[in-house]
Motif scaffolding. Structure first.
Motif, short mmCIF file in Angstrom:
data_model
loop_
_atom_site.label_atom_id
_atom_site.label_comp_id
_atom_site.label_asym_id
_atom_site.label_seq_id
_atom_site.Cartn_x
_atom_site.Cartn_y
_atom_site.Cartn_z
N GLY A 263 -5.74 4.04 5.29
CA GLY A 263 -5.03 2.85 5.71
C GLY A 263 -4.84 1.83 4.60
O GLY A 263 -4.77 0.62 4.84
N ARG A 264 -4.74 2.32 3.37
CA ARG A 264 -4.59 1.43 2.23
C ARG A 264 -3.11 1.30 1.85
O ARG A 264 -2.37 2.27 1.85
CB ARG A 264 -5.36 1.95 1.01
CG ARG A 264 -6.86 2.00 1.20
CD ARG A 264 -7.52 2.19 -0.15
NE ARG A 264 -8.96 2.36 -0.04
CZ ARG A 264 -9.79 2.29 -1.09
NH1 ARG A 264 -9.30 2.06 -2.30
NH2 ARG A 264 -11.09 2.44 -0.93
N SER A 265 -2.73 0.07 1.51
CA SER A 265 -1.38 -0.18 1.03
C SER A 265 -1.40 -0.29 -0.49
O SER A 265 -2.30 -0.92 -1.06
CB SER A 265 -0.85 -1.47 1.63
OG SER A 265 0.40 -1.81 1.08
N MET A 266 -0.43 0.31 -1.16
CA MET A 266 -0.35 0.24 -2.62
C MET A 266 1.09 -0.05 -3.00
O MET A 266 1.88 0.86 -3.29
CB MET A 266 -0.86 1.52 -3.26
CG MET A 266 -1.03 1.42 -4.77
SD MET A 266 -1.98 2.80 -5.48
CE MET A 266 -3.67 2.27 -5.14
N PRO A 267 1.48 -1.34 -3.00
CA PRO A 267 2.87 -1.71 -3.34
C PRO A 267 3.25 -1.24 -4.74
O PRO A 267 2.41 -1.18 -5.64
CB PRO A 267 2.84 -3.25 -3.26
CG PRO A 267 1.67 -3.58 -2.40
CD PRO A 267 0.66 -2.50 -2.67
N HIS A 268 4.52 -0.92 -4.89
CA HIS A 268 5.08 -0.50 -6.18
C HIS A 268 4.35 0.71 -6.76
O HIS A 268 4.17 0.82 -7.98
CB HIS A 268 5.04 -1.65 -7.19
CG HIS A 268 5.75 -2.88 -6.73
ND1 HIS A 268 7.10 -2.93 -6.50
CD2 HIS A 268 5.28 -4.13 -6.45
CE1 HIS A 268 7.45 -4.14 -6.11
NE2 HIS A 268 6.38 -4.88 -6.06
N PHE A 269 3.96 1.63 -5.88
CA PHE A 269 3.21 2.80 -6.32
C PHE A 269 3.98 3.59 -7.38
O PHE A 269 3.42 3.95 -8.42
CB PHE A 269 2.90 3.70 -5.13
CG PHE A 269 2.16 4.97 -5.49
CD1 PHE A 269 0.77 4.98 -5.55
CD2 PHE A 269 2.84 6.15 -5.77
CE1 PHE A 269 0.09 6.15 -5.89
CE2 PHE A 269 2.16 7.31 -6.11
CZ PHE A 269 0.78 7.30 -6.17
#
Length: 308
Positions: A263-269
């Motif tokens: 459930g982790r978000s990683m913007p601009h992956f």
């Protein structure tokens, strides 16, 4: 500029150093594979295994104690304890506990593939190490602080022409004496600087050299992580390194699946991973050229140029 050569060590010197620090004679001293920047030996003392590494590069092992303590507090990261450090003439050495297992690179591809879930879990644990008591980016100093005020400052310094007193002193000579191409290097550097802002806000512990030659296995599981180029920065650097050394293993997909599961978000992956590829790849081009590894140079060159 000639290819870098690791220091040559006499077995009798190793005996003296081990006896001085451990207090007993060393047995079964043998040189180990790997260690591009240092000469590495394994030995046994009273049934306990040790590793001793030698380098002629200034400050080569300065951060070992700090990293040992940092990762020892993080469950699930098999990292060797640092037992002693010292100098022998112009050389610096460090003595570490020996973790059992062999290099993951020695296993068959299908056996390496079975390690992917564990390798990805370790990536997350490395990135989760608590570095809140420190500041700075780039190379980790012996006091645990980063060497630069920002990630951009570190990247710029890492590829500056003036590298006096470091492994990269006079590195621009590589354009004249090796396969390193100035136009290719400049093109990749410009791309890197375009993507640097995406990684700039992210400050985590980064192993820096997380690949199968620095990962130990007993055949069933990962038993050790060794020999990093420790820094503070974007944890996707370690993902990029592992993916480039195991491009057939689906490392990035496995990492993204773990992100989703946690459930982790990683913007601009995508942008951050591209920045990581360019950063490590650019350093790889320079390193492969200096070592005379033309095949590795050409493979990395092709990968980087095809990214855009």
């Amino acid at each position: 500029m000639s290819a870098y050569r690791k220091p040559v060590i006499d077995i009798s010197e190793i005996q003296e150093i081990i006896k001085h620090h451990i207090g007993s004679e060393a047995a079964s001293i043998r040189q180990m594979e790997g260690g591009n920047m240092s000469s590495v030996f394994s030995c046994d003392v009273n049934g306990q295994g040790y590793v001793i590494k030698f380098s002629d590069l200034e400050g080569a092992f300065d951060t070992e104690h700090y990293v040992t303590n940092l990762l020892a507090s993080q469950d699930g990261i098999p990292f060797p304890a640092c037992l002693a450090m010292g100098h022998r003439g112009q050389l610096t050495y460090v003595i570490l506990e020996r973790l059992e297992g062999r290099n993951l690179s020695e296993l068959a591809a299908e056996d390496q593939l079975r390690h992917v879930p564990h390798l990805v879990r370790i990536l997350f644990r490395l990135a989760d190490a608590d570095v809140s008591a420190t500041s700075g980016y780039g190379w980790i100093r012996r006091d645990g602080q980063g060497s630069f005020a920002s990630w951009k400052e570190f990247v710029t310094a890492a590829f500056a022409e003036d590298q006096t007193g470091t492994f990269w002193e006079n590195w621009h000579e590589l354009y004249r004496t090796t396969c390193l191409e100035r136009d290719v290097f400049t093109e990749i550097y410009d791309r890197l600087m375009h993507y640097v802002p995406y990684g700039e806000p992210h400050r985590h512990f980064v192993h820096g050299d997380y690949h199968p030659w620095n990962i130990l296995s007993d055949g069933a599981r990962v038993t050790g992580i060794i020999d990093g180029l420790y820094m503070y920065g974007d944890p996707l650097i370690d993902l990029a390194v592992l993916d480039r050394h195991m491009p057939w293993a689906g490392i990035v997909a496995a990492y993204q699946a773990q992100l989703e599961q946690a459930g982790r978000s990683m913007p601009h992956f995508t942008e951050r991973l591209r920045a990581a590829y360019y950063f490590k790849g650019l350093d790889g081009l320079r390193f492969y050229a200096k070592m005379g590894w033309t095949h590795a140079y050409m493979g990395t060159r092709q990968f980087l140029l095809q990214l855009e």
